[in-house]
Scaffold this active site. Sequence first.
Site, PDB file in Angstrom:
ATOM      1  N   GLY A 155      27.053   4.298  18.696  1.00 26.71           N
ATOM      2  CA  GLY A 155      26.545   5.526  18.089  1.00 26.71           C
ATOM      3  C   GLY A 155      25.050   5.649  18.385  1.00 26.71           C
ATOM      4  O   GLY A 155      24.436   4.713  18.891  1.00 26.71           O
ATOM      5  N   GLN A 208      22.611   5.483  16.487  1.00 33.73           N
ATOM      6  CA  GLN A 208      21.812   4.476  15.770  1.00 33.73           C
ATOM      7  C   GLN A 208      22.452   3.088  15.878  1.00 33.73           C
ATOM      8  O   GLN A 208      22.345   2.269  14.967  1.00 33.73           O
ATOM      9  CB  GLN A 208      21.667   4.879  14.295  1.00 33.73           C
ATOM     10  CG  GLN A 208      20.621   5.948  14.052  1.00 33.73           C
ATOM     11  CD  GLN A 208      19.207   5.474  14.411  1.00 33.73           C
ATOM     12  OE1 GLN A 208      18.889   4.291  14.348  1.00 33.73           O
ATOM     13  NE2 GLN A 208      18.353   6.406  14.810  1.00 33.73           N
ATOM     14  N   SER A 209      23.117   2.840  16.990  1.00 29.25           N
ATOM     15  CA  SER A 209      23.823   1.563  17.169  1.00 29.25           C
ATOM     16  C   SER A 209      22.861   0.365  17.145  1.00 29.25           C
ATOM     17  O   SER A 209      21.916   0.289  17.942  1.00 29.25           O
ATOM     18  CB  SER A 209      24.557   1.624  18.510  1.00 29.25           C
ATOM     19  OG  SER A 209      24.896   0.339  18.953  1.00 29.25           O
ATOM     20  N   ASN A 210      23.140  -0.575  16.228  1.00 29.71           N
ATOM     21  CA  ASN A 210      22.354  -1.815  16.196  1.00 29.71           C
ATOM     22  C   ASN A 210      22.638  -2.657  17.428  1.00 29.71           C
ATOM     23  O   ASN A 210      21.760  -3.326  17.958  1.00 29.71           O
ATOM     24  CB  ASN A 210      22.723  -2.637  14.950  1.00 29.71           C
ATOM     25  CG  ASN A 210      22.327  -1.938  13.682  1.00 29.71           C
ATOM     26  OD1 ASN A 210      21.159  -1.607  13.489  1.00 29.71           O
ATOM     27  ND2 ASN A 210      23.287  -1.685  12.805  1.00 29.71           N
ATOM     28  N   SER A 233      23.447  -1.585  20.416  1.00 33.83           N
ATOM     29  CA  SER A 233      22.766  -1.047  21.591  1.00 33.83           C
ATOM     30  C   SER A 233      21.285  -1.416  21.563  1.00 33.83           C
ATOM     31  O   SER A 233      20.709  -1.804  22.580  1.00 33.83           O
ATOM     32  CB  SER A 233      22.933   0.476  21.647  1.00 33.83           C
ATOM     33  OG  SER A 233      24.306   0.777  21.776  1.00 33.83           O
TER      34      SER A 233
END
Length: 342
Positions: A76, A78-80, A82
């Site tokens: 997403g 706000q992917s942690n 990524s």
Amino acid sequence: MLKATNIPYPPRVPLARIPTPLERLNRLSERLGVDLYVKRDDLTGVELTGNKVRKLEFVLADAVHQGADIVLTCGGAQSNHSRATAIAAARLGLRCRLILRTPDPSNPPAPEGNLLLDRLAGSEIVWITADEYKRRDQIFAREADALRRSGLKPYVIPEGASNALGAWGYIYAAAELKQDLEKLPGGTGQRTTVIHATGSGGTTAGLILGTRLLDLNARIVGINVCDDREYFVKVIGEICEDTISRYRLNISFSRQLDIEIIDGYVGLGYAQSRPEELELIRDVAREEGIFLDPVYTGKAFFGMAKELERNPKCFGERIVFLHTGGIFGLFPKAAEMAAVLS
Ligand SMILES: Cc1ncc(COP(=O)(O)O)c(C=O)c1O
């Protein structure tokens, strides 16, 4: 560390600040009527905070070993995962391309929270819709082909680094946890329930496998923050079975007996918060100085607290809540959080 237990593990590149502390939450223990500890995997780093960096130690070691010069992953906006991949890639001198989900790719979100760090770390971002995200494997293939044609060596990391290699991050963590528990009153003789957020399944899979491999007296409970129990039994089952067969692990495993997912706390949906979840994040910050995140750990902690309210004995006497990080997810929620700050 696993060497001491004679379990050979795949090559890893050290990226995480480990071992992380195991701390007792004294006030919450009293209030909830249990012996509650938190395993501080939110302290695996500052910018590399959270569970993903443990998995990336194994996955990126493989990428480097294969001679990759660019890694691709997804999540997403706000992917942690990524964000952790973008930063870890920068540490290792690799390029990073992130395939991120957003409602309108022509109007991507502002660079805040995790996304700001992705951008600072120099990752290249490809925006796609939620519908396209369902076909992410094809998009990975298309992007990797294009990179190969331009002379690069891409390495694809699946969502959440949740595969047989990433699972080793939490097999390794289970060995660390065993050492932590040995130091507590009652040691490993006392059964422990390890509760955590389940988002793509790799953490749960690693903990289940680690518990079995190390003969750890622990019950592993995942609280899903998206999808449902059936979906995660399948996903976690596949990761466990794949890890067992690839690494020839000498353990028995049953999807039905070994995977415990408590469903019912997705709430309004992935990354959507209910006021009571935000209030709990506030209360835990005020009571214990521990910061949960709205997308993963806040929902899992909320689920754990609700289950305990219903039946204080449901997890036994000793609980370890695995704090899997995610603090940067709080910042894009600042406006929503304002309502619970008074
Ligand atoms: C902060 C945080 N906690 C928990 C999880 C869930 O872990 P997993 O994807 O291994 O299920 C994630 C990612 O999905 C995460 O970013």
